[in-house]
Design an enzyme around this catalytic site. Sequence first.
Site, PDB file in Angstrom:
ATOM      1  N   GLN A 163      10.436  20.447   0.421  1.00  0.00           N
ATOM      2  CA  GLN A 163      10.719  20.876  -0.951  1.00  0.00           C
ATOM      3  C   GLN A 163      10.680  22.400  -1.052  1.00  0.00           C
ATOM      4  O   GLN A 163      11.523  23.024  -1.699  1.00  0.00           O
ATOM      5  CB  GLN A 163       9.685  20.260  -1.898  1.00  0.00           C
ATOM      6  CG  GLN A 163       9.909  20.614  -3.354  1.00  0.00           C
ATOM      7  CD  GLN A 163      11.193  20.025  -3.905  1.00  0.00           C
ATOM      8  OE1 GLN A 163      11.449  18.851  -3.727  1.00  0.00           O
ATOM      9  NE2 GLN A 163      12.008  20.830  -4.561  1.00  0.00           N
ATOM     10  N   ARG A 190       8.038   9.869   5.103  1.00  0.00           N
ATOM     11  CA  ARG A 190       7.361  10.038   3.814  1.00  0.00           C
ATOM     12  C   ARG A 190       6.217   9.031   3.806  1.00  0.00           C
ATOM     13  O   ARG A 190       6.467   7.821   3.881  1.00  0.00           O
ATOM     14  CB  ARG A 190       8.325   9.799   2.651  1.00  0.00           C
ATOM     15  CG  ARG A 190       7.627   9.781   1.298  1.00  0.00           C
ATOM     16  CD  ARG A 190       8.581   9.863   0.125  1.00  0.00           C
ATOM     17  NE  ARG A 190       9.064  11.227  -0.055  1.00  0.00           N
ATOM     18  CZ  ARG A 190       9.654  11.690  -1.150  1.00  0.00           C
ATOM     19  NH1 ARG A 190       9.848  10.878  -2.188  1.00  0.00           N
ATOM     20  NH2 ARG A 190      10.054  12.941  -1.236  1.00  0.00           N
ATOM     21  N   CYS A 227      10.425  20.182  -8.823  1.00  0.00           N
ATOM     22  CA  CYS A 227      10.981  19.478  -7.655  1.00  0.00           C
ATOM     23  C   CYS A 227      11.752  18.231  -8.057  1.00  0.00           C
ATOM     24  O   CYS A 227      12.578  17.746  -7.293  1.00  0.00           O
ATOM     25  CB  CYS A 227       9.853  19.121  -6.697  1.00  0.00           C
ATOM     26  SG  CYS A 227       8.633  17.977  -7.387  1.00  0.00           S
ATOM     27  N   HIS A 276       4.409  18.855   0.800  1.00  0.00           N
ATOM     28  CA  HIS A 276       5.844  18.550   0.676  1.00  0.00           C
ATOM     29  C   HIS A 276       6.614  19.779   1.161  1.00  0.00           C
ATOM     30  O   HIS A 276       7.293  20.452   0.392  1.00  0.00           O
ATOM     31  CB  HIS A 276       6.176  18.215  -0.774  1.00  0.00           C
ATOM     32  CG  HIS A 276       7.491  17.526  -0.960  1.00  0.00           C
ATOM     33  ND1 HIS A 276       8.318  17.161   0.100  1.00  0.00           N
ATOM     34  CD2 HIS A 276       8.149  17.129  -2.095  1.00  0.00           C
ATOM     35  CE1 HIS A 276       9.404  16.566  -0.377  1.00  0.00           C
ATOM     36  NE2 HIS A 276       9.325  16.545  -1.700  1.00  0.00           N
ATOM     37  N   ASP A 288       5.255  20.140 -11.934  1.00  0.00           N
ATOM     38  CA  ASP A 288       5.579  18.842 -11.318  1.00  0.00           C
ATOM     39  C   ASP A 288       4.952  17.764 -12.200  1.00  0.00           C
ATOM     40  O   ASP A 288       4.140  18.057 -13.101  1.00  0.00           O
ATOM     41  CB  ASP A 288       5.017  18.810  -9.878  1.00  0.00           C
ATOM     42  CG  ASP A 288       5.422  17.558  -9.095  1.00  0.00           C
ATOM     43  OD1 ASP A 288       6.346  16.839  -9.531  1.00  0.00           O
ATOM     44  OD2 ASP A 288       4.797  17.303  -8.056  1.00  0.00           O
ATOM     45  N   ARG A 325      18.027  21.127  -1.366  1.00  0.00           N
ATOM     46  CA  ARG A 325      17.352  20.243  -0.418  1.00  0.00           C
ATOM     47  C   ARG A 325      18.311  19.930   0.745  1.00  0.00           C
ATOM     48  O   ARG A 325      17.909  19.892   1.902  1.00  0.00           O
ATOM     49  CB  ARG A 325      16.931  18.930  -1.112  1.00  0.00           C
ATOM     50  CG  ARG A 325      15.928  19.078  -2.239  1.00  0.00           C
ATOM     51  CD  ARG A 325      14.576  19.570  -1.750  1.00  0.00           C
ATOM     52  NE  ARG A 325      14.053  18.752  -0.689  1.00  0.00           N
ATOM     53  CZ  ARG A 325      13.399  17.581  -0.860  1.00  0.00           C
ATOM     54  NH1 ARG A 325      13.162  17.145  -2.082  1.00  0.00           N
ATOM     55  NH2 ARG A 325      12.934  16.896   0.167  1.00  0.00           N
TER      56      ARG A 325
END
Length: 304
Positions: A134, A104, A259, A131, A219, A287
């Site tokens: 996700q 990340r 998310c 991402h 988001d 996930r």
Amino acid sequence: MTVRHFLTLFDLSPDELETLVRRAIVLKRLRDRGEPHMPLTGKVLAMIFEKASTRTRVSFEAGMAQLGGTSFFLSPRDTQLDRGEPVEDTARVLGRMVDVIVIRANNQAMIERFAAHSRVPVINALSDLHHPCQLLADIQTWVEQRGMVRGRTAAWIGDGNNVCHSWIEAARQFGFTLRIATPKGYEPNADIVKAAGDHAVLSSDPKAATRDADLVVTDTWASMGQEEEKAQRMKDFTGFTVDRALMKLAKPDALFMHCLPAYRGYEVAAEVIDGPQSVVWDEAENRLHAQKALLELLLTPSAH
Ligand code: CP
Ligand code: NVA
């Protein structure tokens, strides 16, 4: 054999992505039935996170343990990266010791540089631009709830950010349309939008984007690293909250996704995220299953 990385959704073909989503659903059933499945016994996962995480870190650690492997977490502070050791050298060294690396990072370019010098698969666990992990979970959730997603319409309401970019790329790879409504100045990356052709439709009107959509997704208005812009963003995003009135414009059985982490009263009203159309907890759980399917695919390719 060349090593396969997962830096964006384009690192897997549409067929591989569909197979991965189906496999994630199977792995979820195995876990629900309590059946052990440990194809990665003896394998080691390293995680390098430059930013905070709850879901991504825990799902990779738990997933690797459930698959029979082990993992460890590194913040750049704990390594020589923060003291100036080049990303390329770190990649060369870690790639000789572990079997897969999850990163990340603040910048997509860092993950790409790392991957270019790693002899083991590198997985993008979020950057400023993408991402992709996700979206594996999000599409799994959509498929579980509604069957195939090809030909359907999703509405992205809010910031044209990293998660939005991966939604755009998912629209291309899975064959649906993403209507994107952002305030002016917060549009997604123009190249990513352009490459998506008819799969991405931009506007600054949340109502038009949401009308008759099969799914509504949003988001946070201020992503990690944008803390200093937060006050300005809260003003600029006025009118972009996904609330019950907006959801009423979507199809009656439309799903709501996020998310997480979510900020109730800003990008989403509590009545929506905690309401009957919300599938955010399944989305978060998935996930785990989707990334287990990804680890299997990258580490035991002959089994697929
Ligand atoms: N959705 C997501 O990636 O959450 P974390 O930042 O908690 O990992
Ligand atoms: N867009 C958010 C996603 C967090 C999972 C961020 O980058 O902070």
